[in-house]
Design an enzyme around this catalytic site. Sequence first.
Site, PDB file in Angstrom:
ATOM      1  N   GLU A 112      -6.552   7.299   8.742  1.00 21.08           N
ATOM      2  CA  GLU A 112      -5.261   6.836   9.212  1.00 21.08           C
ATOM      3  C   GLU A 112      -4.125   7.441   8.401  1.00 21.08           C
ATOM      4  O   GLU A 112      -4.263   7.701   7.209  1.00 21.08           O
ATOM      5  CB  GLU A 112      -5.224   5.306   9.159  1.00 21.08           C
ATOM      6  CG  GLU A 112      -6.148   4.746  10.227  1.00 21.08           C
ATOM      7  CD  GLU A 112      -6.305   3.241  10.201  1.00 21.08           C
ATOM      8  OE1 GLU A 112      -6.775   2.697  11.198  1.00 21.08           O
ATOM      9  OE2 GLU A 112      -5.962   2.604   9.198  1.00 21.08           O
ATOM     10  N   CYS A 125       2.418   8.216   4.706  1.00 20.61           N
ATOM     11  CA  CYS A 125       1.362   7.788   3.795  1.00 20.61           C
ATOM     12  C   CYS A 125       0.059   8.406   4.310  1.00 20.61           C
ATOM     13  O   CYS A 125      -0.347   8.123   5.437  1.00 20.61           O
ATOM     14  CB  CYS A 125       1.327   6.258   3.839  1.00 20.61           C
ATOM     15  SG  CYS A 125       0.027   5.533   2.865  1.00 20.61           S
ATOM     16  N   CYS A 132     -13.752   4.859   0.367  1.00 18.66           N
ATOM     17  CA  CYS A 132     -13.499   5.086  -1.058  1.00 18.66           C
ATOM     18  C   CYS A 132     -14.634   4.450  -1.845  1.00 18.66           C
ATOM     19  O   CYS A 132     -15.095   3.358  -1.506  1.00 18.66           O
ATOM     20  CB  CYS A 132     -12.164   4.462  -1.476  1.00 18.66           C
ATOM     21  SG  CYS A 132     -11.795   4.668  -3.239  1.00 18.66           S
ATOM     22  N   CYS A 136     -12.326  -1.384  -5.326  1.00 22.53           N
ATOM     23  CA  CYS A 136     -11.395  -2.394  -5.844  1.00 22.53           C
ATOM     24  C   CYS A 136     -11.581  -3.655  -5.003  1.00 22.53           C
ATOM     25  O   CYS A 136     -11.744  -3.583  -3.783  1.00 22.53           O
ATOM     26  CB  CYS A 136      -9.960  -1.880  -5.787  1.00 22.53           C
ATOM     27  SG  CYS A 136      -9.750  -0.400  -6.803  1.00 22.53           S
ATOM     28  N   CYS A 139      -9.369  -4.422  -1.669  1.00 19.45           N
ATOM     29  CA  CYS A 139      -8.986  -3.286  -0.823  1.00 19.45           C
ATOM     30  C   CYS A 139      -9.970  -3.089   0.328  1.00 19.45           C
ATOM     31  O   CYS A 139     -11.169  -2.942   0.114  1.00 19.45           O
ATOM     32  CB  CYS A 139      -8.909  -2.017  -1.673  1.00 19.45           C
ATOM     33  SG  CYS A 139      -8.618  -0.528  -0.692  1.00 19.45           S
ATOM     34  N   GLY A 187      -8.582   6.175   0.479  1.00 21.30           N
ATOM     35  CA  GLY A 187      -9.237   7.042  -0.497  1.00 21.30           C
ATOM     36  C   GLY A 187      -8.511   7.181  -1.815  1.00 21.30           C
ATOM     37  O   GLY A 187      -7.340   6.821  -1.960  1.00 21.30           O
ATOM     38  N   LEU A 242      -2.144  -0.409 -11.346  1.00 22.41           N
ATOM     39  CA  LEU A 242      -2.470  -1.178 -12.546  1.00 22.41           C
ATOM     40  C   LEU A 242      -3.125  -2.511 -12.172  1.00 22.41           C
ATOM     41  O   LEU A 242      -4.253  -2.791 -12.560  1.00 22.41           O
ATOM     42  CB  LEU A 242      -1.168  -1.409 -13.315  1.00 22.41           C
ATOM     43  CG  LEU A 242      -1.226  -1.621 -14.804  1.00 22.41           C
ATOM     44  CD1 LEU A 242      -2.042  -0.555 -15.512  1.00 22.41           C
ATOM     45  CD2 LEU A 242       0.194  -1.655 -15.376  1.00 22.41           C
ATOM     46  N   CYS A 362      -0.604  -1.285   3.012  1.00 24.86           N
ATOM     47  CA  CYS A 362      -1.555  -0.835   2.003  1.00 24.86           C
ATOM     48  C   CYS A 362      -2.836  -1.640   2.071  1.00 24.86           C
ATOM     49  O   CYS A 362      -2.800  -2.862   2.162  1.00 24.86           O
ATOM     50  CB  CYS A 362      -0.992  -1.075   0.610  1.00 24.86           C
ATOM     51  SG  CYS A 362       0.433  -0.133   0.263  1.00 24.86           S
TER      52      CYS A 362
HETATM   53  N1  SAH Z   1      -6.747   4.998  -4.235  1.00 22.18           N
HETATM   54  C1  SAH Z   1      -5.412   5.080  -4.624  1.00 22.18           C
HETATM   55  C2  SAH Z   1      -4.432   5.250  -3.487  1.00 22.18           C
HETATM   56  C3  SAH Z   1      -4.666   4.485  -2.220  1.00 22.18           C
HETATM   57  S1  SAH Z   1      -4.398   2.764  -2.221  1.00 22.18           S
HETATM   58  C4  SAH Z   1      -5.033   3.895  -5.479  1.00 22.18           C
HETATM   59  O1  SAH Z   1      -5.787   2.948  -5.553  1.00 22.18           O
HETATM   60  O2  SAH Z   1      -3.985   3.961  -6.109  1.00 22.18           O
HETATM   61  C5  SAH Z   1      -2.622   2.603  -2.319  1.00 22.18           C
HETATM   62  C6  SAH Z   1      -2.168   1.295  -2.962  1.00 22.18           C
HETATM   63  O3  SAH Z   1      -2.477   0.164  -2.125  1.00 22.18           O
HETATM   64  C7  SAH Z   1      -2.863   1.040  -4.287  1.00 22.18           C
HETATM   65  O4  SAH Z   1      -1.958   0.584  -5.253  1.00 22.18           O
HETATM   66  C8  SAH Z   1      -3.827  -0.052  -3.906  1.00 22.18           C
HETATM   67  O5  SAH Z   1      -4.270  -0.774  -5.010  1.00 22.18           O
HETATM   68  C9  SAH Z   1      -3.025  -0.859  -2.926  1.00 22.18           C
HETATM   69  N2  SAH Z   1      -3.811  -1.790  -2.111  1.00 22.18           N
HETATM   70  C10 SAH Z   1      -5.103  -1.665  -1.730  1.00 22.18           C
HETATM   71  N3  SAH Z   1      -5.470  -2.729  -0.987  1.00 22.18           N
HETATM   72  C11 SAH Z   1      -4.393  -3.529  -0.891  1.00 22.18           C
HETATM   73  C12 SAH Z   1      -4.142  -4.781  -0.219  1.00 22.18           C
HETATM   74  N4  SAH Z   1      -5.069  -5.364   0.514  1.00 22.18           N
HETATM   75  N5  SAH Z   1      -2.926  -5.321  -0.344  1.00 22.18           N
HETATM   76  C13 SAH Z   1      -1.954  -4.698  -1.054  1.00 22.18           C
HETATM   77  N6  SAH Z   1      -2.119  -3.508  -1.679  1.00 22.18           N
HETATM   78  C14 SAH Z   1      -3.323  -2.949  -1.614  1.00 22.18           C
HETATM   79 FE1  SF4 Z   2     -10.108   3.113  -3.520  1.00 25.56          FE
HETATM   80 FE2  SF4 Z   2      -7.510   2.798  -4.037  1.00 25.56          FE
HETATM   81 FE3  SF4 Z   2      -8.820   1.055  -2.438  1.00 25.56          FE
HETATM   82 FE4  SF4 Z   2      -9.314   1.100  -5.063  1.00 25.56          FE
HETATM   83  S1  SF4 Z   2      -7.367   0.555  -4.067  1.00 25.56           S
HETATM   84  S2  SF4 Z   2     -10.863   1.000  -3.436  1.00 25.56           S
HETATM   85  S3  SF4 Z   2      -9.138   3.269  -5.531  1.00 25.56           S
HETATM   86  S4  SF4 Z   2      -8.436   3.217  -2.029  1.00 25.56           S
END
Ligand code: SAH
Ligand code: SF4
Length: 394
Positions: A112, A125, A132, A136, A139, A187, A242, A362
Amino acid sequence: MSDVVSEPRQSRATRRPARVNLFGLDREAMASFFKRHGESAFRAKQVMQWIYARGVTDFSEMTDLSKKLRERLPEIAEICPPTRIREQSSRDGTRKWLLAVTQDLDPDNAIEAVYIPEADRATLCISSQIGCALDCSFCATGKQGLNRNLTTAEIIGQVWMAEHDLRAQGAVHGTRALTNIVFMGMGEPLANYREVIPAIRILLDDYGFGLSKRRVTVSTSGLVPFMDRLREEVDVALAVSLHAPNDDLRDELVPINRKYPLSELMSACDRYIEGKERRAHVVYEYVLLAGVNDQPEHARELVRLLGNRPAKINLIPFNPFEGSGYDRPAESVIRAFQDLLHARGLRTTVRRTRGDDIDAACGQLVGRVASRQKRHFRDVPIRVEGAAKPASGV
Ligand code: SAH
Ligand code: SF4
C-alpha cells in the site's frame, strides 16, 4: 554485520526479469546499463527525464533517442509501474492505493501507498517490504511477518504511479504533485537496505524526482548498524520509532530493542546528525498506547532520555486494528502527555489521523492480517543484506 532480518535472498535468475525494469536503476546504474549496450552514458539522463519529468513509459515516444535505440530498448528493458488492485479516497483527501508488485495479483502479497495532501505539502507514504519481520506489538504489518523485500523498481514504481496519477488529475504543487516522501508504509526500510538506497538516490536525483534531502524521510525501528551506513551513503531525514522511554518497555513493544538497546540507539541518533547543518534533528516517533506508555512518568522519562538532543517528537495516537489488544488513549491523556513535553522545551506534534475512513493510518496498512503465517524476527535466519546494489549490478 549480521543484523538485518530478511528473507533468504532470491537467486539472481528469479530476481532479475529478462528485461530490466528501468525504475530499478539509479543514474549510475542506468549509465552502466547503456554503456554495456554500446550506448553513451548520457542516455541515462535523457531516459530518466522522459520517465520522471514527463511520465513517459513507452520507448517509442522518446524522440531524442535514435530510432535504432528506440526499437531495441523494448527487447532489453521495460518501464513497468505496479498494477493498481484497489484505490480508495478518504473524505479528507487522503488516498490509498493497493498495489500489486511484479505480476503477483494476490491481494495478500500486495502493498500500500498513501497520499496525504496538506495545505503546504503533499506527502506519499511508501512501503519498502511486503509485511515486516520485526514484530512490533502494536503494528498490523508486523502481525503478517515478512513476506519479502520490495525491489528498488517496486519502491520507485509506487512514487511514479502516484506522481503521474495525481498530475493527470491536476493535483499539483507548482510543477509536481508530491513534495515529500516518507518510508512509513509497510516494512522496515533499513532491513531492505540494498534496495532502498538506490530508491533514495532516484528520489533525490535532479533527473529523478528531484526532491530535496529534507523532504525524504526514512523511518526506522532502530537497526543501528544500518543507521550508520545510511548516514554515510545518502543524505535524508531520519525518523526513529522510539515508542518507549526505557529498555524494559521498549523490549516489549519494539522487540529489535533486545538487539539494539536504547543506549546504542541514542548514540546512533547522535552520530546521524553529527556534523550536519544547524537545523538537523532526528524525529522521534512515539505511538501512544492507553495505559501502556502514555502516563506522566513516561513523559518525564522521555524528557530525561532525550536530554539536550536536537529532536522533534511526533506523538502518534494508536491506530486500532482488530485483535491488537491495545487502545488509543483519551484526548485529555494525549494532551497532558504533549503538554509535559512542551513544558520541558521539547518540540512535539501530535500526528493527526488521516484517512480514518479508509484505514490509511500508520500501522493499518495491511491486506488481510490473519491469512499469513506469522513469523517472529527471532525465528527468522538472520542474514546480511550487504551493501547497496553496485551500480553495475544490473
Ligand atoms: N518500520 C518503520 C517504518 C514503518 S511504520 C518503523 O517502524 O519506523 C511507520 C510508523 O508507524 C512507525 O513509527 C510505527 O511504529 C508506527 N505504527 C505502527 N503501527 C501503528 C499503529 N497501529 N498505530 C500508530 N502508529 C503505528
Ligand atoms: Fe515493522 Fe515498523 Fe511495524 Fe515495527 S512498526 S513491525 S518495524 S513496520
